[in-house]
Enzyme design. Structure first.
Site, short mmCIF file in Angstrom:
data_model
loop_
_atom_site.label_atom_id
_atom_site.label_comp_id
_atom_site.label_asym_id
_atom_site.label_seq_id
_atom_site.Cartn_x
_atom_site.Cartn_y
_atom_site.Cartn_z
N ASN A 10 0.88 -1.17 0.00
CA ASN A 10 0.00 0.00 0.00
C ASN A 10 0.92 1.22 0.00
O ASN A 10 1.50 1.56 1.02
CB ASN A 10 -0.91 -0.03 1.23
CG ASN A 10 -1.77 1.22 1.34
OD1 ASN A 10 -1.91 1.99 0.38
ND2 ASN A 10 -2.35 1.43 2.51
N TRP A 11 1.02 1.85 -1.16
CA TRP A 11 1.97 2.96 -1.29
C TRP A 11 1.51 4.23 -0.60
O TRP A 11 2.29 5.14 -0.37
CB TRP A 11 2.21 3.25 -2.78
CG TRP A 11 3.03 2.23 -3.49
CD1 TRP A 11 3.37 0.97 -3.05
CD2 TRP A 11 3.63 2.36 -4.79
NE1 TRP A 11 4.12 0.32 -3.99
CE2 TRP A 11 4.30 1.16 -5.08
CE3 TRP A 11 3.64 3.38 -5.74
CZ2 TRP A 11 4.99 0.94 -6.26
CZ3 TRP A 11 4.32 3.17 -6.93
CH2 TRP A 11 4.99 1.97 -7.19
N LYS A 12 0.20 4.32 -0.32
CA LYS A 12 -0.38 5.54 0.27
C LYS A 12 -0.08 6.73 -0.65
O LYS A 12 -0.12 6.56 -1.87
CB LYS A 12 0.12 5.72 1.70
CG LYS A 12 -0.12 4.44 2.53
CD LYS A 12 0.09 4.60 3.99
CE LYS A 12 -0.19 3.28 4.69
NZ LYS A 12 -0.09 3.37 6.15
N HIS A 95 -9.54 1.35 4.34
CA HIS A 95 -8.31 1.49 5.14
C HIS A 95 -8.56 2.45 6.29
O HIS A 95 -9.34 3.40 6.16
CB HIS A 95 -7.17 1.99 4.25
CG HIS A 95 -5.83 1.92 4.92
ND1 HIS A 95 -5.39 2.88 5.79
CD2 HIS A 95 -4.84 0.99 4.84
CE1 HIS A 95 -4.18 2.55 6.24
NE2 HIS A 95 -3.83 1.40 5.68
N GLU A 97 -6.97 4.83 7.45
CA GLU A 97 -6.72 6.25 7.13
C GLU A 97 -7.89 6.84 6.35
O GLU A 97 -8.23 8.02 6.55
CB GLU A 97 -5.41 6.37 6.35
CG GLU A 97 -4.19 6.11 7.23
CD GLU A 97 -2.96 5.63 6.48
OE1 GLU A 97 -1.97 5.32 7.16
OE2 GLU A 97 -2.98 5.54 5.23
N GLU A 167 -5.43 -4.84 10.23
CA GLU A 167 -4.38 -3.89 10.56
C GLU A 167 -4.71 -3.19 11.88
O GLU A 167 -5.56 -2.30 11.92
CB GLU A 167 -4.24 -2.83 9.48
CG GLU A 167 -3.75 -3.36 8.15
CD GLU A 167 -3.22 -2.23 7.27
OE1 GLU A 167 -2.03 -2.26 6.94
OE2 GLU A 167 -3.98 -1.31 6.94
N GLY A 173 2.53 2.23 10.61
CA GLY A 173 3.50 3.30 10.47
C GLY A 173 4.17 3.72 11.77
O GLY A 173 4.88 4.71 11.82
N SER A 213 3.33 -2.22 10.07
CA SER A 213 4.79 -2.27 10.27
C SER A 213 5.40 -3.62 9.90
O SER A 213 6.34 -4.08 10.53
CB SER A 213 5.15 -1.86 11.70
OG SER A 213 4.70 -0.54 11.98
N GLY A 234 3.04 -1.39 4.24
CA GLY A 234 3.11 0.05 4.03
C GLY A 234 4.49 0.50 3.63
O GLY A 234 4.94 0.30 2.50
N GLY A 235 5.22 1.09 4.58
CA GLY A 235 6.53 1.70 4.29
C GLY A 235 7.51 0.80 3.57
O GLY A 235 8.21 1.24 2.65
#
Length: 249
Positions: A10-12, A95, A97, A167, A173, A213, A234-235
């Site tokens: 998930n590049w966001k 998601h 967010e 999640e 994150g 994470s 994510g990251g």
């Protein structure tokens, strides 16, 4: 039944179209022999360059969101048929967010899930609790509610094809990771709930990811759990390290 692992990035809100092309080219040889399904969920503006760069490889492109309307006066939104026409296969729905910053609800998640299936897109349906909710001991109650509403009017055949991403919001994150036991407990409870809502065959077929994470250092332990069928990353999905997560074995 052996479920095929699915590891999705998930590049966001990261990477420009030109950065997207360069990164997909770099990633292709790193995941070429992967045992898992490899998905990159990218920002809307990056979808077409990502699809073009991934052509002929085992990388599948997903979207990070979509509207539940077919078309119309919804400035800034993207319709499901637009995603299909661009070559998208998966779409992240609900998601945390999106729920927190863009007022998405369990009900809008359900509408999007139904619309995704209608257009042949596979939804990656997100659920998860806050740290406060975990401390209050309502994690499973909260997640059961999210899943029950998300799957309203979804058929068993559709549910078998769906992906659920658990999640814990407190682990997204933050560098904090749910313990393997915590992650397996919730993913196992989600599978049991799908069995309640449908049947054992559907529960056995649906793929459940852990997200929060996920990194090369913890992927193997998480992904070797019986009810965890991969990750929503994510990251770590923004770097070549994503190849190490994909090839976790």
């Amino acid at each position: 039944m052996s479920r095929k692992m699915i590891i999705a990035g998930n590049w966001k809100m990261n990477k420009t179209p030109s950065e997207t092309r360069a990164f997909i080219e770099e990633l292709k040889p790193l995941v070429a022999g992967a045992d898992a399904e490899v998905v990159c969920c990218v920002p809307a503006i990056d979808i077409i360059p990502a699809v073009e760069a991934a052509a002929g490889s085992n990388i599948v492109i997903g979207a990070e969101n979509m509207d539940f309307e077919e078309k119309g006066a919804y400035t800034g939104e993207i319709a499901p048929n637009m995603l299909v026409d661009a070559g998208v296969k998966y779409v992240i729905i609900g998601h945390s967010e999106r729920r927190e910053y863009f007022a998405e609800t369990n009900e809008t998640v359900n509408k999007k899930v139904l619309k995704a299936f209608e257009h042949g897109l596979t939804p990656i349906i997100c659920c998860g609790e806050t740290l406060t909710q975990r401390e209050q001991g309502i994690t499973l109650d909260w997640i059961r509610q999210q899943i029950k509403i998300a799957f309203q009017n979804v058929t068993a055949e559709q549910a078998k094809a769906a992906v659920i991403a658990y999640e814990p919001i407190w682990a997204i994150g933050t560098g904090k990771v749910a313990t393997t036991e915590q992650a397996q407990e919730v993913c196992g409870a989600i599978r049991a709930l799908i069995g309640e809502l449908y049947d054992a065959a559907t529960a056995d077929a649906i793929r459940i990811q852990y997200g929060g994470s996920v990194a090369p250092g913890n992927a193997a332990e998480l992904f070797s759990q019986p009810d965890i069928d991969g990750g929503l990353v994510g990251g770590a999905s923004l770097k070549p390290d994503f190849g190490k997560v994909v090839n976790w074995k």
